[in-house]
Design a protein around this motif. Structure first.
Motif, PDB file in Angstrom:
ATOM      1  N   ARG A  66      54.369 -40.282   8.196  1.00  0.00           N
ATOM      2  CA  ARG A  66      53.526 -39.214   8.751  1.00  0.00           C
ATOM      3  C   ARG A  66      54.095 -37.857   8.364  1.00  0.00           C
ATOM      4  NH1 ARG A  66      54.197 -36.416  13.303  1.00  0.00           N
ATOM      5  NH2 ARG A  66      55.734 -37.881  14.073  1.00  0.00           N
ATOM      6  N   PRO A  67      53.343 -37.061   7.600  1.00  0.00           N
ATOM      7  CA  PRO A  67      53.848 -35.747   7.239  1.00  0.00           C
ATOM      8  C   PRO A  67      53.855 -34.835   8.446  1.00  0.00           C
ATOM      9  CG  PRO A  67      51.573 -35.959   6.580  1.00  0.00           C
ATOM     10  CD  PRO A  67      51.996 -37.298   7.144  1.00  0.00           C
ATOM     11  N   SER A  68      54.749 -33.858   8.434  1.00  0.00           N
ATOM     12  CA  SER A  68      54.735 -32.947   9.565  1.00  0.00           C
ATOM     13  C   SER A  68      55.264 -31.600   9.166  1.00  0.00           C
ATOM     14  CB  SER A  68      55.542 -33.568  10.711  1.00  0.00           C
ATOM     15  OG  SER A  68      55.420 -32.782  11.864  1.00  0.00           O
ATOM     16  N   TYR A  69      56.346 -31.192   9.740  1.00  0.00           N
ATOM     17  CA  TYR A  69      56.777 -29.803   9.716  1.00  0.00           C
ATOM     18  C   TYR A  69      57.347 -29.392   8.375  1.00  0.00           C
ATOM     19  CZ  TYR A  69      56.408 -31.415  14.387  1.00  0.00           C
ATOM     20  OH  TYR A  69      55.945 -32.020  15.497  1.00  0.00           O
ATOM     21  N   ASN A  70      56.929 -28.242   7.927  1.00  0.00           N
ATOM     22  CA  ASN A  70      57.315 -27.769   6.617  1.00  0.00           C
ATOM     23  C   ASN A  70      58.610 -26.975   6.714  1.00  0.00           C
ATOM     24  OD1 ASN A  70      57.172 -27.300   3.966  1.00  0.00           O
ATOM     25  ND2 ASN A  70      55.792 -25.562   4.127  1.00  0.00           N
ATOM     26  N   GLU A  71      59.728 -27.681   6.887  1.00  0.00           N
ATOM     27  CA  GLU A  71      60.996 -26.996   7.087  1.00  0.00           C
ATOM     28  C   GLU A  71      62.063 -27.498   6.141  1.00  0.00           C
ATOM     29  OE1 GLU A  71      61.657 -25.239  11.208  1.00  0.00           O
ATOM     30  OE2 GLU A  71      61.574 -27.395  11.457  1.00  0.00           O
ATOM     31  N   ASP A  72      61.709 -27.677   4.876  1.00  0.00           N
ATOM     32  CA  ASP A  72      62.740 -28.018   3.930  1.00  0.00           C
ATOM     33  C   ASP A  72      62.339 -27.502   2.564  1.00  0.00           C
ATOM     34  OD1 ASP A  72      62.684 -29.923   1.713  1.00  0.00           O
ATOM     35  OD2 ASP A  72      61.930 -31.410   3.100  1.00  0.00           O
ATOM     36  N   GLU A  73      63.217 -27.539   1.581  1.00  0.00           N
ATOM     37  CA  GLU A  73      62.982 -26.866   0.319  1.00  0.00           C
ATOM     38  C   GLU A  73      62.754 -27.844  -0.821  1.00  0.00           C
ATOM     39  OE1 GLU A  73      66.228 -24.181  -0.114  1.00  0.00           O
ATOM     40  OE2 GLU A  73      65.744 -23.106   1.696  1.00  0.00           O
ATOM     41  N   LYS A  74      62.054 -28.939  -0.573  1.00  0.00           N
ATOM     42  CA  LYS A  74      61.708 -29.861  -1.643  1.00  0.00           C
ATOM     43  C   LYS A  74      60.524 -29.326  -2.424  1.00  0.00           C
ATOM     44  CE  LYS A  74      63.243 -34.198   0.398  1.00  0.00           C
ATOM     45  NZ  LYS A  74      62.799 -35.531   0.852  1.00  0.00           N
ATOM     46  N   ASP A  75      60.285 -29.962  -3.601  1.00  0.00           N
ATOM     47  CA  ASP A  75      59.114 -29.626  -4.381  1.00  0.00           C
ATOM     48  C   ASP A  75      57.851 -29.881  -3.558  1.00  0.00           C
ATOM     49  OD1 ASP A  75      56.870 -30.215  -6.374  1.00  0.00           O
ATOM     50  OD2 ASP A  75      58.460 -29.435  -7.659  1.00  0.00           O
ATOM     51  N   LEU A  76      56.855 -29.026  -3.723  1.00  0.00           N
ATOM     52  CA  LEU A  76      55.638 -29.144  -2.928  1.00  0.00           C
ATOM     53  C   LEU A  76      54.967 -30.484  -3.094  1.00  0.00           C
ATOM     54  CD1 LEU A  76      54.039 -25.659  -3.492  1.00  0.00           C
ATOM     55  CD2 LEU A  76      54.997 -26.542  -1.389  1.00  0.00           C
ATOM     56  N   THR A  77      55.042 -31.085  -4.288  1.00  0.00           N
ATOM     57  CA  THR A  77      54.341 -32.342  -4.502  1.00  0.00           C
ATOM     58  C   THR A  77      54.917 -33.460  -3.675  1.00  0.00           C
ATOM     59  OG1 THR A  77      55.783 -32.808  -6.384  1.00  0.00           O
ATOM     60  CG2 THR A  77      53.679 -31.765  -6.854  1.00  0.00           C
ATOM     61  N   SER A  78      56.178 -33.348  -3.285  1.00  0.00           N
ATOM     62  CA  SER A  78      56.763 -34.394  -2.455  1.00  0.00           C
ATOM     63  C   SER A  78      56.616 -34.103  -0.976  1.00  0.00           C
ATOM     64  CB  SER A  78      58.255 -34.555  -2.788  1.00  0.00           C
ATOM     65  OG  SER A  78      58.961 -33.400  -2.366  1.00  0.00           O
ATOM     66  N   LEU A  79      56.121 -32.907  -0.649  1.00  0.00           N
ATOM     67  CA  LEU A  79      56.036 -32.532   0.754  1.00  0.00           C
ATOM     68  C   LEU A  79      54.624 -32.534   1.306  1.00  0.00           C
ATOM     69  CD1 LEU A  79      58.474 -29.523   0.948  1.00  0.00           C
ATOM     70  CD2 LEU A  79      58.840 -31.834   1.742  1.00  0.00           C
ATOM     71  N   ALA A  80      53.641 -32.549   0.444  1.00  0.00           N
ATOM     72  CA  ALA A  80      52.294 -32.302   0.942  1.00  0.00           C
ATOM     73  C   ALA A  80      51.309 -33.359   0.502  1.00  0.00           C
ATOM     74  CB  ALA A  80      51.832 -30.929   0.449  1.00  0.00           C
ATOM     75  N   ARG A  81      50.309 -33.586   1.367  1.00  0.00           N
ATOM     76  CA  ARG A  81      49.186 -34.442   1.049  1.00  0.00           C
ATOM     77  C   ARG A  81      47.928 -33.736   1.495  1.00  0.00           C
ATOM     78  NH1 ARG A  81      51.559 -39.943   3.521  1.00  0.00           N
ATOM     79  NH2 ARG A  81      53.331 -40.137   2.136  1.00  0.00           N
ATOM     80  N   LYS A  82      46.933 -33.720   0.646  1.00  0.00           N
ATOM     81  CA  LYS A  82      45.695 -33.036   1.001  1.00  0.00           C
ATOM     82  C   LYS A  82      44.734 -34.027   1.634  1.00  0.00           C
ATOM     83  CE  LYS A  82      42.080 -30.089  -0.835  1.00  0.00           C
ATOM     84  NZ  LYS A  82      41.551 -29.376  -1.979  1.00  0.00           N
ATOM     85  N   LYS A  83      44.452 -33.792   2.924  1.00  0.00           N
ATOM     86  CA  LYS A  83      43.508 -34.614   3.663  1.00  0.00           C
ATOM     87  C   LYS A  83      43.769 -36.099   3.486  1.00  0.00           C
ATOM     88  CE  LYS A  83      39.903 -31.146   3.774  1.00  0.00           C
ATOM     89  NZ  LYS A  83      38.508 -30.816   3.508  1.00  0.00           N
ATOM     90  N   GLY A  84      45.052 -36.495   3.551  1.00  0.00           N
ATOM     91  CA  GLY A  84      45.402 -37.910   3.534  1.00  0.00           C
ATOM     92  C   GLY A  84      45.551 -38.504   2.155  1.00  0.00           C
ATOM     93  N   SER A  85      45.225 -37.775   1.080  1.00  0.00           N
ATOM     94  CA  SER A  85      45.362 -38.344  -0.255  1.00  0.00           C
ATOM     95  C   SER A  85      46.812 -38.343  -0.666  1.00  0.00           C
ATOM     96  CB  SER A  85      44.535 -37.532  -1.254  1.00  0.00           C
ATOM     97  OG  SER A  85      45.034 -36.205  -1.323  1.00  0.00           O
ATOM     98  N   ARG A  86      47.164 -39.271  -1.543  1.00  0.00           N
ATOM     99  CA  ARG A  86      48.551 -39.373  -1.981  1.00  0.00           C
ATOM    100  C   ARG A  86      48.802 -38.412  -3.115  1.00  0.00           C
ATOM    101  NH1 ARG A  86      49.879 -45.447  -3.156  1.00  0.00           N
ATOM    102  NH2 ARG A  86      51.768 -44.436  -3.840  1.00  0.00           N
ATOM    103  N   ASP A 200      48.005 -33.543  13.041  1.00  0.00           N
ATOM    104  CA  ASP A 200      46.607 -33.496  12.646  1.00  0.00           C
ATOM    105  C   ASP A 200      46.408 -32.387  11.614  1.00  0.00           C
ATOM    106  OD1 ASP A 200      43.898 -33.496  12.348  1.00  0.00           O
ATOM    107  OD2 ASP A 200      43.425 -32.921  14.414  1.00  0.00           O
ATOM    108  N   PRO A 201      46.210 -32.734  10.333  1.00  0.00           N
ATOM    109  CA  PRO A 201      46.043 -31.686   9.317  1.00  0.00           C
ATOM    110  C   PRO A 201      44.821 -30.816   9.548  1.00  0.00           C
ATOM    111  CG  PRO A 201      45.549 -33.866   8.411  1.00  0.00           C
ATOM    112  CD  PRO A 201      46.169 -34.086   9.750  1.00  0.00           C
TER     113      PRO A 201
END
Length: 321
Positions: A66-86, A200-201
């Motif tokens: 489950r993705p959640s809080y944006n509190e780290d400095e990884k590449d965006l592609t490993s941190l984010a999912r758009k509307k549940g997509s991988r 909840d995104p």
């Protein structure tokens, strides 16, 4: 037949005659035909039911996290999912944990008292015509989103202030959102925007999810429990309302690296505008028409109290900075 073939046949016959004389030519007996004999049955392949794998897949496990809080400095592609997509598969460099102060040898009661005991010692920030906030004692820290704006517009999936179990401290942290100024959360649906048990995104301004959980951030060693058990945004809320502490320099340094004037996430987003040939800033959180300029990057920057302004984009088009 030609002479060569005739000679070959004669040689074969002569050799057979010689073998018969020697008694070593084997001739299999004729097999009697049994009209009642059935043809041999065909062997049927037995289909075994598929068994579950004995080991779980790390890739699948990470995809279900489950993705959640944006509190780290990884590449965006490993941190984010758009509307549940991988996200697209992309190898990202390992992230080194920041060195933070060890939790002092105090009981949890003393730590809790310290979280609540501070008094504001700095003046409220001022805001300029480009919406940037200026703190008199920290001139390099210039966010352009206040904590109240971030909360009301939607951030961290509405789950940032949910009850949090700290494995490091062995206790559950809850109700600390109540220290926020009353004006920040008045008429707000607290259950939806602050303490939702599930990320909840759709709550987020840009309707995407990004980041890691606070639990993962704690496991990586990036939480300074002496001051802010929930990390960056809790620190920002307290700093905005006048608290000053020994963790300020570290947190402000992180902000600069992320979304400061040369911050890599800010630059990535501005480069995205330029690569798409877009010269005017529009709001991906509300605009449904036109080009889609990475809502993931926008949400990430929003979590760090920064939003692209027209002046930023104009300067980047002119100077690339």
């Amino acid at each position: 037949m030609n002479d060569i073939e005739i000679q070959r046949q004669l040689n074969i016959k002569r050799n057979k005659d010689e073998l018969k004389k020697l008694g070593i030519l084997y001739t299999p007996p004729a097999k009697a035909h049994d009209t009642n004999q059935r043809p041999p049955a065909k062997r049927r392949k037995i289909e075994h039911p598929a068994l579950p794998p004995s080991r779980s897949s790390a890739r699948v496990a990470s995809a279900l996290a489950r993705p959640s809080y944006n509190e780290d400095e990884k590449d965006l592609t490993s941190l984010a999912r758009k509307k549940g997509s991988r996200p697209a598969s992309k190898k990202t460099p390992a992230v080194k944990a920041e060195e933070v102060a060890e939790v002092p040898a105090k009981d949890i009661g003393s730590l809790r008292a310290g979280w609540r005991a501070w008094e504001p010692t700095a003046q409220s920030p001022t805001q300029d015509e480009e919406s940037m906030f200026h703190f008199e004692d920290q001139p390099t820290f210039t966010p352009n989103k206040s904590p109240e704006e971030m909360i009301r517009e939607g951030c961290f999936g509405g789950s940032y202030w949910r009850p949090l179990y700290s494995r490091r401290l062995g206790t559950t942290i809850m109700d600390d959102y109540k220290e926020l100024p009353t004006s920040w959360i008045s008429s707000l649906d607290v259950d939806k925007f602050l303490i939702s048990p599930n990320y909840d995104p759709e709550v987020n301004k840009y309707k995407v999810s990004s980041g890691q959980t606070i639990e993962e951030w704690e496991a990586a060693g990036w939480i300074n429990h002496t001051y802010d058990v929930r990390g960056w945004f809790q620190w920002y809320c307290r700093f905005f309302t006048g608290r000053r502490c020994d963790d300020d320099e570290r947190q402000i340094s992180r902000w600069r690296k992320c979304v400061g004037e040369t911050g890599r996430w800010r630059r990535m987003l501005l480069k995205k505008y330029v690569s798409m040939g877009i010269r005017e800033v529009f709001d991906d959180g509300e605009e449904e028409e036109g080009n889609d300029v990475s809502p993931v990057m926008h949400q990430t920057c929003h979590h760090w109290a920064y939003e692209v302004r027209q002046g930023d984009l104009d300067r980047f088009w002119t100077t690339g900075k």
